[in-house]
Design an enzyme around this catalytic site. Sequence first.
Site, PDB file in Angstrom:
ATOM      1  N   LYS B 226       0.666  -1.152   0.248  1.00 36.91           N
ATOM      2  CA  LYS B 226      -0.032  -0.007  -0.205  1.00 36.91           C
ATOM      3  C   LYS B 226       0.889   1.306   0.078  1.00 36.91           C
ATOM      4  CE  LYS B 226      -3.968   2.006   2.664  1.00 36.91           C
ATOM      5  NZ  LYS B 226      -3.859   3.139   1.655  1.00 36.91           N
ATOM      6  N   ARG B 231      -4.650   7.687  -4.426  1.00 36.88           N
ATOM      7  CA  ARG B 231      -5.123   6.578  -5.183  1.00 36.88           C
ATOM      8  C   ARG B 231      -5.536   7.737  -6.491  1.00 36.88           C
ATOM      9  NH1 ARG B 231      -8.376   2.242  -4.214  1.00 36.88           N
ATOM     10  NH2 ARG B 231      -8.834   1.610  -6.104  1.00 36.88           N
ATOM     11  N   GLU B 271      -1.478   4.460  -7.752  1.00 32.25           N
ATOM     12  CA  GLU B 271      -0.988   5.256  -6.717  1.00 32.25           C
ATOM     13  C   GLU B 271      -0.248   6.425  -7.370  1.00 32.25           C
ATOM     14  OE1 GLU B 271      -2.165   4.209  -3.809  1.00 32.25           O
ATOM     15  OE2 GLU B 271      -1.380   5.832  -2.368  1.00 32.25           O
TER      16      GLU B 271
END
Lengths: 344, 521
Positions: B226, B231, B271
């Site tokens: 992550k 995003r 991302e």
Amino acid sequence: MRGRYILPAMPLAATWLKPTSKGLYCEPGDFYIDPAWPAPRAVITHGHGDHARANNKHVLGTPETLAIMQDRFGDAAGGSLQALTYGEAVELGGVRVRLVPAGHVLGSAQVVLEHQGTRIVVSGDYKRRPDPTCPPFEPQPCDVFVTEATFGLPVFRHPPDAQEIGRLLHSLRLFPERCHVVGVYALGKCQRLLALLRRAGYAEPVFIHGALQSMCAVYERFGVALGPLLPASGALRGDLAGRLVLAPPSAISDLWSRRLPDPVIAMASGWMRVKQRAKQRGVELPLVSSDHADWDELTGTMAELGADEIWVTHGAEEALIREASLKGLKARGLSLAGFEDEAE
Amino acid sequence: MNGFAALLDALLFTPARLGKLRLMSEYFAATPDPERGWALAALTGELAFAEVKPAQIRDLVLSRVDAELFGWSYDFVGDLAETVSLIWPARPGANQVPALSEIIAELAAATRASAAARLERWLDALDPTGRWALLKLVTGGLRVGVSARLAKTALAERAQMPLDEIEALWHGLAPPYAELFAWLEGRGPRPEIAGKPTFHPLMLAQALEEGDLDALNAAAYRAEWKWDGIRVQLVARGGEMRLYSRSGDDISAAFPDILAAMAGEVVLDGELLVLRDGEVMSFNDLQQRLNRKIPSAKMLQDYPAWVRLYDLLEEEGADLRPLPFDERRRRLERWYAAAPRRRMDVSPLIRFAHWDELRALRDGARARGIEGLMLKRGDAPYLPGRPKGPWFKWKRGALTVDTVLMYAQRGHGKRSSFYSDYTFGAWRGGALVPVGKAYSGFTDAELKRLDRWVRDNTVERYGPVREVAPGLVLEIAFDSVHRSTRHKSGLAMRFPRVHRIRWDKPAAEADTVEALERLVT
């Protein structure tokens, strides 16, 4: 300065009415107007706390103002109380004193002083727009006009009352499951708001905070109808949904308000004109409604009266003096102590 | 314009989301086209015209009002637009009150200089609330606490339609949205958007709770890092390119470097990061770019943007979202391998056999500057929203620090009688320095006790704020801490919240600013 309204003109007004640390002092009459500390003899313009204080020895005021003071202070309202109805005159040490409607709250008066050919009018707090709870301001031509300046900045122009009442009624319709609590001053704003709501056709009972009850009773005693009122404190939480509650400003967003079901917090005050002020107080529905003259009323009254001199007290003095000078009027600030900047 | 102004005014003062939604809903129901469509465009930030500068407004007002009177008024009010709206001398009956659509049409055709002349005419015709709304509009910032998403939510709730439906259409539409309203009100067909570079509502992950893993089959899930950015969605359709934030805001103009690297007919999920020499920079670096609507050349050079790709949603016109994750992933890798892009790479999958392997990686995530792990079911389609089960985010553990409560402020709405917003400090020398603010992390019962403590320990009051004696330790959890010139302490925390209230701990034993500085990334 020569007096124009009473003959013959002689001494300067400033020699017989003086700003002192205790308040405006009339020397020949030996009395104070709205003294900040207990005085032997006081003339009171109206019942608000920063004008009417307890424990003066002798008090002169309208019957309504004296009743308000007795309600607030009981026996401390004054050693002896002398009622003077609107328009009636009394002589105090060679000074003729009359009380004339100021249109501010029930019993509010301008003090008209005449001495040795000069007339001075002390406005107290006043407004010019109609108010169903008290008689309108009566302009008095004069040599010296002592004006309030609470909203003495050109950003303060109060909208029509009907518009603000309309916004409150609209919000009640839009959020029917929520309670609406409006912060109001106990004397004046509370009763005026009620009277305006009734005129707009709102016939539901209004729930009122305990601190507002006795002043509402005083108004009703003087013939001002306020419609059905119920105590907020005894009401069940569920009964207050969709209802209107009036409470003092200090209670609307504090511990007391926790008893209310999901309240829309409203506040009725001229200060609500400035959004940041309203937001800072956590107000969700600011109602711009004041018992004080707004900028247009202050400047219009100055021009209308045509006084030789204007004395400006409690409020935004500089701007009003500037405006007077732009209009060719002579004005100065008094800087009297004891008046609360925020009071309405 | 009066209706729109009243709406903005009410939105400004209404703190609760529900109240804002009802206000907007009522406005859209009561206002005809195209007026409501332009209002929607204003609320969602879709309007474009030459903004009027504050100096022009000041010149305008000084041509009508004494400078000294204006000065005192401005001092008192503190906001230019509001001061001007209140002080503007009325000219009753001067002009007809303009409609919002009229104002916007004229502004779109005006230059900055000619806009100011029109402004004067409108100011004469409007009331104070109308003038305030107009000035907010022409200076380009409504700031009434409504996001584009919230405005769209109001539309969706009114029409009892999922928000995703509106977001999917949104970027294929243009103000004043007459066909959108017609469709939402059942008077017209769904607007046609094929071939337009529209936004595809994102699939979001649920937070993994303690104990969730025991119930999950490790073999069914894929793991990814992550990354600590934001995003985004890249859309290349019909020769047009767009970069969207996760809420569907078009941020293309802020990232010309990314746009230049896009090609083909694809919709990608990834991302957005700042990368220097192949290394991911901190979120703080990305923040520098996010703060600029249009970056300077120096910005582009100092903070080069990058997209690390997670997913492929559309390829050559084919919607891949119904396909399982494993299949989309295979196509993503194939697409990238066929023509690797500058400023983009594919986020790697992490091979693992047991949850314990991932647990160890997650524990080391902070040291590597990574926010945590993502777990995705290999057989799950791409579903907009936050479905339960297919995706989990497993964030690295929070940092904590013991601070001292310094100031408390009243909350809003339901919390308006409670002191619920807390400013806390850490020690430097013998004094406390504020290091952050927290509004959450406590129960209602704890809030009551905190409120009582604040009232009992107040030393000074500043309007809605109380300063308290240094006597209560708040253990604050936060995600990370960065250097900041905006705060006295020189530090800014990300996501601070009250972790524990240390009723037991003496204030003198709280942490120092120096200790916090050691955690800076």
